[in-house]
Write a protein that holds these residues in place. Structure first.
Motif, PDB file in Angstrom:
ATOM      1  N   VAL A   1      -7.806  11.443 -10.371  1.00 50.09           N
ATOM      2  CA  VAL A   1      -8.936  10.540 -10.179  1.00 50.09           C
ATOM      3  C   VAL A   1     -10.121  11.130  -9.430  1.00 50.09           C
ATOM      4  O   VAL A   1     -11.261  10.744  -9.672  1.00 50.09           O
ATOM      5  CB  VAL A   1      -8.513   9.226  -9.472  1.00 50.09           C
ATOM      6  CG1 VAL A   1      -7.427   8.525 -10.254  1.00 50.09           C
ATOM      7  CG2 VAL A   1      -8.099   9.475  -8.043  1.00 50.09           C
TER       8      VAL A   1
ATOM      9  N   ALA B   1      -1.960  12.163  -8.670  1.00 50.44           N
ATOM     10  CA  ALA B   1      -2.898  11.061  -8.838  1.00 50.44           C
ATOM     11  C   ALA B   1      -4.272  11.446  -8.306  1.00 50.44           C
ATOM     12  O   ALA B   1      -5.297  11.152  -8.923  1.00 50.44           O
ATOM     13  CB  ALA B   1      -2.373   9.813  -8.116  1.00 50.44           C
TER      14      ALA B   1
ATOM     15  N   ILE C   1       1.627  11.600  -5.634  1.00 50.22           N
ATOM     16  CA  ILE C   1       0.415  11.220  -4.908  1.00 50.22           C
ATOM     17  C   ILE C   1      -0.684  12.249  -5.162  1.00 50.22           C
ATOM     18  O   ILE C   1      -1.826  11.896  -5.468  1.00 50.22           O
ATOM     19  CB  ILE C   1       0.706  11.107  -3.397  1.00 50.22           C
ATOM     20  CG1 ILE C   1       1.561   9.862  -3.138  1.00 50.22           C
ATOM     21  CG2 ILE C   1      -0.583  11.051  -2.596  1.00 50.22           C
ATOM     22  CD1 ILE C   1       2.166   9.812  -1.739  1.00 50.22           C
TER      23      ILE C   1
ATOM     24  N   ILE D   1     -14.132  10.376  -9.835  1.00 48.99           N
ATOM     25  CA  ILE D   1     -14.892   9.688  -8.790  1.00 48.99           C
ATOM     26  C   ILE D   1     -16.094  10.529  -8.393  1.00 48.99           C
ATOM     27  O   ILE D   1     -17.209  10.023  -8.229  1.00 48.99           O
ATOM     28  CB  ILE D   1     -13.985   9.415  -7.571  1.00 48.99           C
ATOM     29  CG1 ILE D   1     -12.982   8.312  -7.920  1.00 48.99           C
ATOM     30  CG2 ILE D   1     -14.816   9.024  -6.360  1.00 48.99           C
ATOM     31  CD1 ILE D   1     -11.947   8.069  -6.847  1.00 48.99           C
TER      32      ILE D   1
ATOM     33  N   GLU E   1       0.823  -1.201   0.000  1.00 52.57           N
ATOM     34  CA  GLU E   1       0.000   0.000   0.000  1.00 52.57           C
ATOM     35  C   GLU E   1       0.857   1.250   0.000  1.00 52.57           C
ATOM     36  O   GLU E   1       0.333   2.354  -0.025  1.00 52.57           O
ATOM     37  CB  GLU E   1      -0.899   0.010   1.241  1.00 52.57           C
ATOM     38  CG  GLU E   1      -1.797  -1.202   1.335  1.00 52.57           C
ATOM     39  CD  GLU E   1      -2.616  -1.181   2.622  1.00 52.57           C
ATOM     40  OE1 GLU E   1      -2.849  -0.088   3.157  1.00 52.57           O
ATOM     41  OE2 GLU E   1      -3.018  -2.264   3.080  1.00 52.57           O
TER      42      GLU E   1
ATOM     43  N   ARG F   1     -10.647   1.379  -3.286  1.00 56.76           N
ATOM     44  CA  ARG F   1      -9.422   0.877  -2.681  1.00 56.76           C
ATOM     45  C   ARG F   1      -8.238   1.784  -3.048  1.00 56.76           C
ATOM     46  O   ARG F   1      -7.383   2.089  -2.216  1.00 56.76           O
ATOM     47  CB  ARG F   1      -9.151  -0.558  -3.145  1.00 56.76           C
ATOM     48  CG  ARG F   1      -8.357  -1.362  -2.143  1.00 56.76           C
ATOM     49  CD  ARG F   1      -8.423  -2.836  -2.454  1.00 56.76           C
ATOM     50  NE  ARG F   1      -7.859  -3.167  -3.740  1.00 56.76           N
ATOM     51  CZ  ARG F   1      -6.561  -3.381  -3.942  1.00 56.76           C
ATOM     52  NH1 ARG F   1      -5.726  -3.300  -2.936  1.00 56.76           N
ATOM     53  NH2 ARG F   1      -6.111  -3.690  -5.132  1.00 56.76           N
ATOM     54  N   PHE F   2      -8.225   2.214  -4.292  1.00 48.29           N
ATOM     55  CA  PHE F   2      -7.143   3.092  -4.733  1.00 48.29           C
ATOM     56  C   PHE F   2      -7.166   4.392  -3.932  1.00 48.29           C
ATOM     57  O   PHE F   2      -6.132   4.888  -3.482  1.00 48.29           O
ATOM     58  CB  PHE F   2      -7.282   3.359  -6.230  1.00 48.29           C
ATOM     59  CG  PHE F   2      -6.122   4.089  -6.840  1.00 48.29           C
ATOM     60  CD1 PHE F   2      -4.818   3.700  -6.598  1.00 48.29           C
ATOM     61  CD2 PHE F   2      -6.342   5.173  -7.681  1.00 48.29           C
ATOM     62  CE1 PHE F   2      -3.740   4.379  -7.173  1.00 48.29           C
ATOM     63  CE2 PHE F   2      -5.284   5.840  -8.272  1.00 48.29           C
ATOM     64  CZ  PHE F   2      -3.993   5.440  -8.012  1.00 48.29           C
TER      65      PHE F   2
ATOM     66  N   ARG G   1      -1.628   7.600   2.088  1.00 47.70           N
ATOM     67  CA  ARG G   1      -0.300   8.110   1.766  1.00 47.70           C
ATOM     68  C   ARG G   1      -0.257   9.629   1.877  1.00 47.70           C
ATOM     69  O   ARG G   1       0.767  10.212   2.246  1.00 47.70           O
ATOM     70  CB  ARG G   1       0.113   7.656   0.363  1.00 47.70           C
ATOM     71  CG  ARG G   1       0.285   6.149   0.294  1.00 47.70           C
ATOM     72  CD  ARG G   1       0.618   5.668  -1.090  1.00 47.70           C
ATOM     73  NE  ARG G   1       2.012   5.886  -1.431  1.00 47.70           N
ATOM     74  CZ  ARG G   1       2.605   5.350  -2.508  1.00 47.70           C
ATOM     75  NH1 ARG G   1       1.906   4.585  -3.324  1.00 47.70           N
ATOM     76  NH2 ARG G   1       3.864   5.594  -2.749  1.00 47.70           N
TER      77      ARG G   1
ATOM     78  N   ASN H   1     -17.635   2.029  -7.092  1.00 49.84           N
ATOM     79  CA  ASN H   1     -16.559   1.278  -7.737  1.00 49.84           C
ATOM     80  C   ASN H   1     -15.532   0.868  -6.678  1.00 49.84           C
ATOM     81  O   ASN H   1     -14.738   1.676  -6.210  1.00 49.84           O
ATOM     82  CB  ASN H   1     -15.905   2.132  -8.823  1.00 49.84           C
ATOM     83  CG  ASN H   1     -14.940   1.327  -9.672  1.00 49.84           C
ATOM     84  OD1 ASN H   1     -14.214   0.485  -9.153  1.00 49.84           O
ATOM     85  ND2 ASN H   1     -14.963   1.562 -10.970  1.00 49.84           N
ATOM     86  N   ALA H   2     -15.570  -0.409  -6.345  1.00 52.64           N
ATOM     87  CA  ALA H   2     -14.722  -0.893  -5.257  1.00 52.64           C
ATOM     88  C   ALA H   2     -13.251  -0.737  -5.591  1.00 52.64           C
ATOM     89  O   ALA H   2     -12.426  -0.534  -4.696  1.00 52.64           O
ATOM     90  CB  ALA H   2     -15.032  -2.367  -4.959  1.00 52.64           C
ATOM     91  N   ILE H   3     -12.916  -0.806  -6.859  1.00 54.21           N
ATOM     92  CA  ILE H   3     -11.512  -0.692  -7.244  1.00 54.21           C
ATOM     93  C   ILE H   3     -11.013   0.722  -7.008  1.00 54.21           C
ATOM     94  O   ILE H   3      -9.961   0.947  -6.420  1.00 54.21           O
ATOM     95  CB  ILE H   3     -11.328  -1.119  -8.701  1.00 54.21           C
ATOM     96  CG1 ILE H   3     -11.635  -2.601  -8.829  1.00 54.21           C
ATOM     97  CG2 ILE H   3      -9.927  -0.813  -9.180  1.00 54.21           C
ATOM     98  CD1 ILE H   3     -11.788  -3.075 -10.244  1.00 54.21           C
ATOM     99  N   MET H   4     -11.801   1.694  -7.473  1.00 55.62           N
ATOM    100  CA  MET H   4     -11.403   3.075  -7.237  1.00 55.62           C
ATOM    101  C   MET H   4     -11.417   3.390  -5.744  1.00 55.62           C
ATOM    102  O   MET H   4     -10.601   4.167  -5.256  1.00 55.62           O
ATOM    103  CB  MET H   4     -12.346   4.029  -7.974  1.00 55.62           C
ATOM    104  CG  MET H   4     -12.265   3.967  -9.491  1.00 55.62           C
ATOM    105  SD  MET H   4     -10.582   4.065 -10.143  1.00 55.62           S
ATOM    106  CE  MET H   4     -10.035   5.632  -9.488  1.00 55.62           C
TER     107      MET H   4
ATOM    108  N   GLU I   1      -5.745   4.035  -0.549  1.00 54.36           N
ATOM    109  CA  GLU I   1      -4.285   4.092  -0.578  1.00 54.36           C
ATOM    110  C   GLU I   1      -3.814   5.544  -0.680  1.00 54.36           C
ATOM    111  O   GLU I   1      -2.917   5.974   0.045  1.00 54.36           O
ATOM    112  CB  GLU I   1      -3.763   3.272  -1.760  1.00 54.36           C
ATOM    113  CG  GLU I   1      -2.256   3.238  -1.845  1.00 54.36           C
ATOM    114  CD  GLU I   1      -1.760   2.462  -3.061  1.00 54.36           C
ATOM    115  OE1 GLU I   1      -2.363   1.423  -3.416  1.00 54.36           O
ATOM    116  OE2 GLU I   1      -0.758   2.899  -3.680  1.00 54.36           O
ATOM    117  N   LEU I   2      -4.429   6.288  -1.581  1.00 54.52           N
ATOM    118  CA  LEU I   2      -3.982   7.665  -1.792  1.00 54.52           C
ATOM    119  C   LEU I   2      -4.195   8.535  -0.565  1.00 54.52           C
ATOM    120  O   LEU I   2      -3.334   9.341  -0.201  1.00 54.52           O
ATOM    121  CB  LEU I   2      -4.713   8.266  -2.998  1.00 54.52           C
ATOM    122  CG  LEU I   2      -4.309   7.707  -4.363  1.00 54.52           C
ATOM    123  CD1 LEU I   2      -5.154   8.316  -5.467  1.00 54.52           C
ATOM    124  CD2 LEU I   2      -2.824   7.959  -4.628  1.00 54.52           C
TER     125      LEU I   2
END
Lengths: 236, 236
Positions: A97, A93, A90, A101, A66, A161-162, A169, A156-159, A165-166
């Motif tokens: 996104v 990113a 970071i 989102i 992560e 999770r991303f 961090r 969106n579970a993928i976004m 992380e962001l």
DNA sequence: GCTCGGAGGATTGTATACGATTTTTTGCGT
DNA sequence: ACGCAAAAAATCGTATACAATCCTCCGAGC
């Protein structure tokens, strides 16, 4: 938000023990009880949680995926110490996104969601006015949760999770390079974004989000601190 | 691209042995030598690579963080079998981030980069005309590498890693739900995107990218395949 | 007094061992 | 024959053990 998130995401990996340890350490990092650069030795972590090095190691490994912990071969694991360049990436990113989102979330948002967001905001405001370490930590978490809740609403579970992380961090970056001792996240800006969504002013909401992120970033001093551990620290 | 990518990314984690195993398995999954749902027992993986279960386990664990392997508690690890919903989320994520990556890449792209992209394209075309399994696998990889190279050019290591995850998982989705046996990625569309970048037509390039992703997605049949392992398979 | 080198300790890397859980097989009863 | 239950096999979860590597510190040599 916690239960809802867990429910929709499916428990996936489990890995029983290591999971708890990973979450505990992550929370400590995000809430800045653990400073960047702190060494996390496998034995210490294991002893602390009363498990073997095997599990401690697995947890640290997970955190390194992560980006919250950096493990150096044969040297050990440390709370990540993001470089200025990493910090810029970071936030780049996030600028990339988060508007997307937000747009996605806006198309699916329900009155309930808005209620929850406003609730979160009130909580955040309450914590801001309080004194003390624990309040400060809770405030840090709450301000990140705003962004995470939007990701959750986007469906969106993928976004999601991303974004987790962001946000995590980002907390490290702010701990390292943040200047103002004030809130890490302009509180009122969160409210403005919600209002814009409510008013169906999507483009404005995105603009506000971008400004908000830029605002956070503007509070950073991203100059290479080369630790000046040399003699420079004493010369002159 | 391989050496360039490795060089700029810094070796980070290492974890010596598990690294190689992880990469080997990932490659096998992405190239579709391993089908979704295939069981990856820790002992088998360990024996295959002549390492202990410890390392095999670490590798599988790592892959599970990337979403390529799903490990079920006390049951074992399997090559991920993305649900239709997961598949949709993967492509939604790509639609969300790839235009942004493209924009970022366009601002930093050099003539050298364009040369490399065109080179990759030629390679892709050459493989398309060839027959045989190995050519097909190489083609799959090449078509993904186009997207990855753009991410690399964007200069954001975080987005690059995210794209690596998305491309790899896309490969799984296509393996599961793809219909046309033809190339997984419209070859000519890649070329069009490069041309648009060269001509400095950024908006058009983004549009092309979105169409390209939609194109891939359109080739999927995302209906719930409930395996019909029951008697339905023989009734009627 | 300073530098280089090596012994000792600490820490990580990997393998093996053992208990727990799940799956499969076997065998009994109906 | 079929179904169910219990034993056996396989596999995972975690701990421990040993080897390899790195860091520290002390002493010899210049």
């Amino acid at each position: 938000m916690k239960s809802a998130a867990k429910a929709m995401q499916a428990e996936e990996v489990a890995e029983t023990g290591a999971h708890q340890i990973r979450d505990a350490i992550r929370e400590a990092i995000v809430e800045r009880r653990l400073s960047p650069g702190t060494k996390l030795s496998e034995s210490d972590v294991g002893n602390l949680f009363n498990v073997s090095r095997t599990l401690a190691r697995a947890a640290l490994q997970a955190l390194s995926y992560e980006g919250l912990v950096s493990v150096e071969k044969n040297r050990g694991a440390f709370v990540a110490y993001p470089s200025p360049d990493e910090a810029r990436q970071i936030f780049a990113a996030r600028r990339l996104v988060e508007p997307g989102i937000l747009r996605e979330a806006a198309t699916r948002i329900t009155p309930d969601d808005i209620g929850n967001l406003r609730e979160l905001l009130r909580e955040e405001g309450r914590l801001m006015s309080e004194r003390g370490q624990t309040a400060r930590r809770a405030e840090i978490k709450a301000s990140g949760d705003f962004h995470l809740m939007l990701a959750e609403i986007s469906g969106n579970a993928i976004m999601q999770r991303f974004m987790e992380e962001l946000v995590a961090r980002s907390s490290l970056v702010i701990a390292l390079y943040g200047q103002s001792t004030a809130s890490s996240c302009g509180h009122s800006e969160h409210g403005d974004i919600i209002s814009a969504i409510e008013d169906n002013e999507l483009d404005r909401a995105c603009q506000l989000m971008l400004h908000h992120i830029a605002h956070i970033e503007a509070d950073l001093d991203l100059r290479e601190r080369k630790s000046l551990g040399l003699k420079e620290a004493f010369e002159l």
